[in-house]
Write a protein that holds these residues in place. Sequence first.
Motif, short mmCIF file in Angstrom:
data_model
loop_
_atom_site.label_atom_id
_atom_site.label_comp_id
_atom_site.label_asym_id
_atom_site.label_seq_id
_atom_site.Cartn_x
_atom_site.Cartn_y
_atom_site.Cartn_z
N LEU A 194 0.83 -1.21 0.00
CA LEU A 194 0.00 0.00 0.00
C LEU A 194 0.87 1.26 0.00
O LEU A 194 0.59 2.21 -0.73
N ALA A 195 1.92 1.26 0.81
CA ALA A 195 2.82 2.41 0.88
C ALA A 195 3.51 2.67 -0.46
O ALA A 195 3.82 3.80 -0.79
N ASP A 196 3.71 1.61 -1.24
CA ASP A 196 4.35 1.74 -2.56
C ASP A 196 3.35 2.07 -3.67
O ASP A 196 3.70 2.03 -4.84
N GLY A 197 2.10 2.34 -3.32
CA GLY A 197 1.13 2.74 -4.31
C GLY A 197 -0.01 1.77 -4.53
O GLY A 197 -1.05 2.13 -5.04
N GLY A 198 0.18 0.50 -4.20
CA GLY A 198 -0.93 -0.44 -4.25
C GLY A 198 -1.07 -1.27 -5.50
O GLY A 198 -2.17 -1.38 -6.03
N ASN A 199 0.01 -1.86 -6.00
CA ASN A 199 -0.11 -2.80 -7.11
C ASN A 199 -0.39 -4.19 -6.54
O ASN A 199 0.49 -4.82 -5.96
#
Length: 162
Positions: free
Chosen positions: A140-145
């Motif tokens: 989630l912290a990395d954007g959510g892929n």
Amino acid sequence: MPDKVLLTVGSVLRGDDALGPMLAKMMVDGPDTGWTVIDGGQTPEDELRTIRRMAPEVVVVVDAADMGLETGAIRRLTAADVAASFLITTHALPMTFLLDQLNQSAGNVVFLGVQPEDTTFFNPLTPAVKRAVEELYDRLADGGNFETYPLYKQATSDKNSR
């Protein structure tokens, strides 16, 4: 209005079912990741009105789901998976209702299930589920892929073909 909403589900009193509230707490306590976090607890359907008003582009729902996999396994689930399977729920309304309602309010709904080991009252998270929560937090912290998580049907088919 936020474009990304994380809706977590679960009971802090039920062992691995506390993974949702734990993830919500990590997200709120950590640095801003761009996600609006809603801890839906045991009655996530109570948050539908709030999410409808937000009309986000994406809603990610995270909950414990007994999928018959190894503890801590993370899978993408669909409303059809939930309706047609034996997924255990401890919630007031069926998860299919929640997912159907969210699909009417958001551009994209992603349901991530985490395989619990122990949902006994007053037990802590098991180590494998705690690792899964940390992995979800990082994602989630990395954007959510979330595309790298297998679909539940696909994972079940692969398991049955061995």
